[in-house]
Design an enzyme around this catalytic site. Structure first.
Site, PDB file in Angstrom:
ATOM      1  CD  GLU A 155      44.379   2.328  76.865  1.00 20.20           C
ATOM      2  OE1 GLU A 155      44.755   2.620  75.985  1.00 20.20           O
ATOM      3  OE2 GLU A 155      44.742   2.259  77.938  1.00 20.20           O
TER       4      GLU A 155
ATOM      5  CG  ASP B 229      51.107   8.874  75.797  1.00 19.52           C
ATOM      6  OD1 ASP B 229      50.775   7.775  75.908  1.00 19.52           O
ATOM      7  OD2 ASP B 229      50.417   9.936  75.625  1.00 19.52           O
ATOM      8  CB  SER B 230      53.028   4.057  78.159  1.00 15.53           C
ATOM      9  OG  SER B 230      53.343   3.558  77.000  1.00 15.53           O
TER      10      SER B 230
ATOM     11  CD  GLU C 267      45.685   9.063  74.266  1.00 20.09           C
ATOM     12  OE1 GLU C 267      44.585   9.740  74.894  1.00 20.09           O
ATOM     13  OE2 GLU C 267      46.804   8.560  74.739  1.00 20.09           O
TER      14      GLU C 267
ATOM     15  CE  LYS D 236      48.793   5.347  70.761  1.00 20.77           C
ATOM     16  NZ  LYS D 236      48.102   5.947  71.676  1.00 20.77           N
TER      17      LYS D 236
HETATM   18  O1  KIV Z   1      51.293   4.776  75.299  1.00 18.87           O
HETATM   19  C1  KIV Z   1      51.065   3.655  75.104  1.00 18.87           C
HETATM   20  O2  KIV Z   1      51.520   2.806  75.419  1.00 18.87           O
HETATM   21  C2  KIV Z   1      49.664   3.382  74.321  1.00 18.87           C
HETATM   22  C3  KIV Z   1      49.096   1.898  74.395  1.00 18.87           C
HETATM   23  C4  KIV Z   1      48.233   1.849  73.207  1.00 18.87           C
HETATM   24  C5  KIV Z   1      49.839   1.009  74.627  1.00 18.87           C
HETATM   25  O3  KIV Z   1      49.181   4.264  73.877  1.00 18.87           O
END
Ligand code: KIV
Length: 267
Positions: free
Chosen positions: A185, A47-48, A118, A116
């Site tokens: 992270e 989501d970056s 968080e 993924k």
């Molecule tokens: O969104 C992202 O790019 C991430 C990282 C772990 C690089 O969550």
């Protein structure tokens, strides 16, 4: 480079054998194709994208539709790497059924092989339900950018005993409920080592030291394409931002001065 398709099983085998797992983010077909061809093991559609692709200040405002769109572009380019999609802010925190339905879209429509999420202990119930439904989940603890306003900035996590304990317990819980790996992270290298040695699933570090079982960085950061700021943990392997600027300046000058196109470039 091994040619076999990387799966979540490969992740466990790599941890066992001690082979480091090389991961990068990608958001488009062309970048993903290059990363796959050169042997990157896992491509995260992060989501970056909201920051490095759309130019926003945080990751918070990207939506599921946008992330599915980027995931489709990446997965259609990839043959070998494991493709993981990042679940956007508020697409999984609200309820287990939201989490299952939204993550299902990444697998059904996006072609991802896992998602993924968080969060640690507080997300365990939801993640457990997702895994029970057959959705592979990569955890993400430490500095979790979707909670940036609560954390009060991009600072190193787990320096105090309470947070260190919480992160260690979270990692163990994520392993227990079936996550296939965990992103760590911005934590100290000592804590990165302690967590990596305490669990049997691979840890993927971003600013978490050399003892993690793998590493991940944002591709735009290593290529010098994101020039707003550079976290301490980023190593720049190219200066493509500068290179693009130089190339496009030369083109503009050639157009203005009548040097482009030449006879050979004309019909
Ligand atoms: O969104 C992202 O790019 C991430 C990282 C772990 C690089 O969550």
């Amino acid at each position: 480079m091994k040619k076999d398709k990387v799966t979540v099983k490969t992740f466990y085998q790599m941890k066992k054998s001690g082979e480091k797992i090389a991961c990068l983010t990608a958001y488009d077909f062309f970048t993903a194709k290059i990363l796959d061809e050169i042997g990157i093991d896992c491509i995260l559609v992060g989501d970056s994208a909201n920051m490095v692709f759309y130019g926003h200040k945080t990751t918070l405002s990207i939506g599921v539709d946008q992330m599915v769109y980027h995931t489709q572009a990446v997965s259609s380019a990839v043959k070998r790497a494991l493709v993981i999609a990042d679940m956007p802010f508020l697409s999984y925190q609200t309820s287990s059924s939201d989490a299952i339905l939204n993550s299902g879209r990444f697998l059904k429509e996006g072609g991802a092989e896992g998602v993924k999420i968080e969060g640690g202990l507080e997300m365990a119930e939801t993640i457990k339900r997702m895994i029970e439904m057959g959705i592979p989940v990569m955890g993400h603890i430490g500095l979790i950018p979707q909670s940036i306003h609560q954390l009060g900035g991009y600072s190193v996590q787990g320096k105090d005993e309470k947070k260190r304990k919480y992160l260690l317990e979270s990692a163990k819980k994520l392993e227990e409920i079936g996550c296939f790996s965990i992103v760590l992270e911005s934590i100290t290298k000592e804590l990165g080592k302690e967590i990596s040695e305490s669990i049997r699933i691979p840890t993927i570090g971003i600013g978490a030291g050399l003892s993690c079982d793998g590493q991940i960085l944002v591709v735009n950061d290593i290529l010098g394409l994101f020039e707003e700021f550079k976290p301490k943990f980023v190593r720049r392997y190219a200066e493509l931002g500068k290179e693009i600027r130089r190339a496009c300046e030369r083109y503009r000058e050639d157009v203005k001065s009548g040097k482009f196109p030449s006879d050979e470039e004309s019909y």
